[in-house]
Design a protein around this motif. Structure first.
Motif, mmCIF file in Angstrom:
data_model
loop_
_atom_site.group_PDB
_atom_site.id
_atom_site.type_symbol
_atom_site.label_atom_id
_atom_site.label_comp_id
_atom_site.label_asym_id
_atom_site.label_seq_id
_atom_site.Cartn_x
_atom_site.Cartn_y
_atom_site.Cartn_z
ATOM 1 N N THR A 115 0.793 -1.233 0.000
ATOM 2 C CA THR A 115 0.000 0.000 0.000
ATOM 3 C C THR A 115 0.825 1.283 0.000
ATOM 4 O OG1 THR A 115 -0.117 0.161 2.410
ATOM 5 C CG2 THR A 115 -1.777 -1.227 1.313
ATOM 6 N N ALA A 116 2.130 1.195 0.158
ATOM 7 C CA ALA A 116 3.033 2.351 0.199
ATOM 8 C C ALA A 116 2.821 3.208 1.441
ATOM 9 C CB ALA A 116 2.896 3.219 -1.051
ATOM 10 N N SER A 117 2.128 2.677 2.434
ATOM 11 C CA SER A 117 1.926 3.419 3.675
ATOM 12 C C SER A 117 2.483 2.632 4.851
ATOM 13 C CB SER A 117 0.437 3.692 3.906
ATOM 14 O OG SER A 117 -0.023 4.709 3.036
ATOM 15 N N GLY A 118 3.220 3.337 5.686
ATOM 16 C CA GLY A 118 3.737 2.721 6.888
ATOM 17 C C GLY A 118 2.700 2.774 7.996
ATOM 18 N N MET A 119 2.781 1.870 8.928
ATOM 19 C CA MET A 119 1.862 1.862 10.060
ATOM 20 C C MET A 119 2.549 2.431 11.296
ATOM 21 S SD MET A 119 -0.273 -1.687 9.614
ATOM 22 C CE MET A 119 1.163 -2.764 9.637
ATOM 23 N N PHE A 120 1.734 2.958 12.196
ATOM 24 C CA PHE A 120 2.224 3.491 13.456
ATOM 25 C C PHE A 120 1.165 3.207 14.517
ATOM 26 C CE2 PHE A 120 -0.338 6.746 11.594
ATOM 27 C CZ PHE A 120 -0.924 7.431 12.646
ATOM 28 N N PRO A 121 1.450 3.391 15.807
ATOM 29 C CA PRO A 121 0.491 2.975 16.833
ATOM 30 C C PRO A 121 -0.883 3.606 16.730
ATOM 31 C CG PRO A 121 2.641 3.289 17.824
ATOM 32 C CD PRO A 121 2.759 3.770 16.404
ATOM 33 N N GLY A 122 -0.963 4.843 16.244
ATOM 34 C CA GLY A 122 -2.248 5.529 16.165
ATOM 35 C C GLY A 122 -3.001 5.344 14.875
ATOM 36 N N CYS A 123 -2.558 4.429 14.022
ATOM 37 C CA CYS A 123 -3.301 4.184 12.781
ATOM 38 C C CYS A 123 -4.400 3.152 13.035
ATOM 39 C CB CYS A 123 -2.375 3.739 11.655
ATOM 40 S SG CYS A 123 -1.787 2.040 11.751
ATOM 41 N N ARG A 150 -8.694 0.910 -4.278
ATOM 42 C CA ARG A 150 -9.427 -0.219 -3.705
ATOM 43 C C ARG A 150 -8.621 -0.784 -2.538
ATOM 44 N NH1 ARG A 150 -9.989 -1.635 -9.361
ATOM 45 N NH2 ARG A 150 -12.097 -1.173 -10.095
ATOM 46 N N TYR A 151 -9.336 -1.394 -1.591
ATOM 47 C CA TYR A 151 -8.660 -2.019 -0.466
ATOM 48 C C TYR A 151 -7.847 -3.217 -0.939
ATOM 49 C CZ TYR A 151 -11.615 0.717 2.696
ATOM 50 O OH TYR A 151 -12.228 1.748 3.383
ATOM 51 N N ASP A 152 -6.662 -3.362 -0.368
ATOM 52 C CA ASP A 152 -5.817 -4.518 -0.649
ATOM 53 C C ASP A 152 -6.153 -5.587 0.396
ATOM 54 O OD1 ASP A 152 -3.407 -6.293 -0.364
ATOM 55 O OD2 ASP A 152 -2.699 -5.040 -2.019
ATOM 56 N N SER A 155 -8.642 9.673 0.846
ATOM 57 C CA SER A 155 -7.433 10.110 1.552
ATOM 58 C C SER A 155 -7.362 9.461 2.929
ATOM 59 C CB SER A 155 -7.419 11.637 1.675
ATOM 60 O OG SER A 155 -8.522 12.108 2.430
ATOM 61 N N ASP A 156 -8.475 9.415 3.652
ATOM 62 C CA ASP A 156 -8.509 8.741 4.949
ATOM 63 C C ASP A 156 -8.272 7.246 4.794
ATOM 64 O OD1 ASP A 156 -8.851 10.275 7.344
ATOM 65 O OD2 ASP A 156 -10.807 10.912 6.632
ATOM 66 N N ALA A 157 -8.908 6.640 3.813
ATOM 67 C CA ALA A 157 -8.795 5.193 3.615
ATOM 68 C C ALA A 157 -7.414 4.778 3.122
ATOM 69 C CB ALA A 157 -9.861 4.719 2.619
ATOM 70 N N SER A 158 -6.600 5.753 2.699
ATOM 71 C CA SER A 158 -5.277 5.422 2.172
ATOM 72 C C SER A 158 -4.396 4.736 3.198
ATOM 73 C CB SER A 158 -4.575 6.692 1.675
ATOM 74 O OG SER A 158 -5.244 7.241 0.562
ATOM 75 N N LEU A 159 -4.600 5.034 4.481
ATOM 76 C CA LEU A 159 -3.744 4.442 5.516
ATOM 77 C C LEU A 159 -4.557 3.487 6.375
ATOM 78 C CD1 LEU A 159 -0.946 4.506 6.907
ATOM 79 C CD2 LEU A 159 -1.905 6.125 8.511
ATOM 80 N N PRO A 160 -4.147 2.212 6.432
ATOM 81 C CA PRO A 160 -3.024 1.685 5.650
ATOM 82 C C PRO A 160 -3.435 0.653 4.605
ATOM 83 C CG PRO A 160 -3.263 0.395 7.616
ATOM 84 C CD PRO A 160 -4.461 1.317 7.562
ATOM 85 N N PHE A 161 -4.714 0.549 4.253
ATOM 86 C CA PHE A 161 -5.165 -0.604 3.479
ATOM 87 C C PHE A 161 -5.523 -0.316 2.030
ATOM 88 C CE2 PHE A 161 -6.657 -2.099 7.842
ATOM 89 C CZ PHE A 161 -5.530 -2.893 8.033
ATOM 90 N N LEU A 162 -5.512 0.929 1.605
ATOM 91 C CA LEU A 162 -5.932 1.246 0.247
ATOM 92 C C LEU A 162 -4.749 1.178 -0.708
ATOM 93 C CD1 LEU A 162 -8.849 2.070 -0.589
ATOM 94 C CD2 LEU A 162 -7.949 4.368 -0.956
#
Length: 482
Positions: A120-128, A183-185, A170-177
């Motif tokens: 997804t090109a997005s990193g995860m962090f505790p508040g995601c 579309r969701y991965d 934009s909201d859905a981009s992190l972290p599953f879009l």
């Protein structure tokens, strides 16, 4: 007469702009942010919704003509669980929350965070949302069982105003879009063990979707049933739009609670083996994306220092003027958030430090050291995001001219400051105007901007300062522990 509403973490603001993009009516009020033991940070949806009603009613009362539309933006990330009618099933969990710190560390060590980043090109962090949902699935599954949707602040407010269950891309981009397909991965969702909760993810709305106030929303705001409403993008991309970012390579620095560094790109390509951090955000334009590095080292650290020294935030500028570049030898790492850092690297155990202190150090030196370190963090973020064009800036931090100059000197480029500070609401209004088929004159809206130039005499000094910052950071990362 479009009212732009920016629902921030601690402040909700409503603004109406004239044809030149300058605010003609505005109102703001505070939201309650509950900091609980164990790094928990929560908000009450009804209280936040009440702030929206307060500012919208206040602004509408100031206008000579009727309101024609409502444009929403606001904080992103976190987790806002609601039932089918939009009622919260538990307090909203903020993006500042740290309850999933240990879980995120396990995902990093086990390769889960890397796998999601590759997809997804997005990193995860505790508040995601992913980390919080997975934590709740283990420790509080009944909340997820009661929920009909797991979303974010803006779509939570939208649901209560219109009855619609949806989410901005934009909201859905992190972290599953998947940003390229919007579309969701499904494999990314499976990687964090949430496939059995897939029904809680709302489908992203198409760009330029217009919603309508229902009877409940109209009654809350005192506006007509059927009034057009747009929702999104969330505050980071909305601020980019409102500030004037339009060309690939242009960037925006938001010196707010989050130190958000974003760069516009027309390519969805990324290095899947790079640092798994930051966000790849869908925008309102097909084929354009924002590479975002929203660091946790924003003005919250300045607020902490003000409390520590017993000073007002308005005094920061004058204190900076009492200390020369280099802060009298005092250096800092600015990682004061209880949930660590999320960009340009992710480490829930990241912590701040000050070095070089002596009996000769003054308050101004410590303040400048923190401000310089935040500017170094911004440079590291923009290097990761690929800044090549014009740099814009907004947020409370750029109200201080000296701190803005520090940013310019450290980044080695001039900074464009929009003439009106409400760039989040501004961006939301621009998006709404496009969706309604009556776009604003963006060139005219940009004319009021001012430019803060680089001071050439400081560039070389800060080059060495940045190298020292990187060395200190590398050494500190080996010592952090949860």
């Amino acid at each position: 007469m479009i009212i732009g509403v920016d629902i921030g973490t601690s402040l909700t603001k409503a603004v109406v702009f004239d044809k030149a993009g300058m605010s003609v009516a505005s109102a703001c009020t505070t939201s309650e942010v509950h900091h609980l033991p164990g790094g928990l940070v929560e908000q009450d949806l009804d209280q936040v919704l009440g702030t929206v009603a307060t500012v919208v009613r206040e602004v509408a009362a100031k206008l000579d003509g009727p309101v024609t539309a409502l444009a929403l933006t606001g904080q992103g990330d976190g987790l806002w669980l609601r039932d089918e009618s939009g009622e919260a099933v538990r307090p909203a969990i903020s993006w500042l929350d740290g309850r999933a710190n240990s879980l995120l560390a396990q995902w990093q060590a086990g390769g889960v965070a890397r796998e999601v980043f590759r997809r997804t090109a997005s990193g995860m962090f505790p508040g995601c949302a992913a980390a919080i949902m997975s934590f709740l699935d283990t420790h509080e599954p009944e909340s997820l069982d009661r929920a009909a949707v797991a979303g974010y602040c803006v779509d939570a407010v939208l649901q209560r105003l219109t009855g619609e269950i949806t989410v901005d891309a934009s909201d859905a981009s992190l972290p599953f879009l998947d940003p390229a397909t919007r579309r969701y991965d499904e494999d990314a969702i499976a990687a964090v063990g949430l496939s059995h909760r897939r029904n809680l993810f709302a489908e992203p709305a198409a760009p330029k979707t217009v919603f309508r106030l229902d009877e409940r929303g109209a009654g809350l705001l005192g506006l007509p049933v059927g009034l057009p409403v747009t929702a999104g993008p969330f505050d980071l991309p909305a601020s980019a739009i409102g500030a004037g970012v339009r060309r690939p390579g242009d960037g925006i620095l938001t010196a707010g609670t989050t130190l958000a560094c974003q760069v516009l790109t027309d390519s969805a390509e990324f290095d899947p083996e790079g640092e798994p951090a930051g966000m790849f955000l869908c925008t309102q334009e097909e084929g354009q994306f924002l590479r975002a590095m929203p660091a946790m080292v924003g003005t919250a650290g300045i607020d902490w220092m003000c409390r520590l020294f017993g000073i007002e935030v308005e005094e920061i500028g004058s204190l900076l003027d009492t200390s020369e570049p280099g802060a009298g030898g005092v250096r800092a790492l600015p990682f004061l958030s209880a949930s660590g850092e999320r960009a340009p690297f992710v480490d829930a155990s990241a912590r701040a430090q000050f070095s070089g202190l002596s009996l000769e150090s003054e308050r101004g030196d410590i303040v400048r050291a923190l401000c310089e370190s935040i500017a170094y963090a911004a440079r590291q973020c923009f290097e990761a995001a690929g800044l090549t064009g014009t740099l814009y800036a907004c947020g409370g931090g750029v109200r201080s001219l000296e701190w803005t100059r520090i940013f310019a000197d450290v980044l080695g480029r001039p900074i464009v400051i929009p003439g009106d500070p409400g760039v989040g609401a501004r961006g939301a209004v621009i998006v709404a105007a496009d969706a309604l088929g009556e776009p604003v004159d963006r060139e005219l809206w940009a004319e009021s901007a001012r430019v803060v130039e680089v001071r050439p005499e400081n560039v070389g000094f800060y080059e060495q300062g940045y190298a020292d910052y990187q060395a200190s950071l590398a050494a500190a990362r080996g010592l952090w522990r949860l």
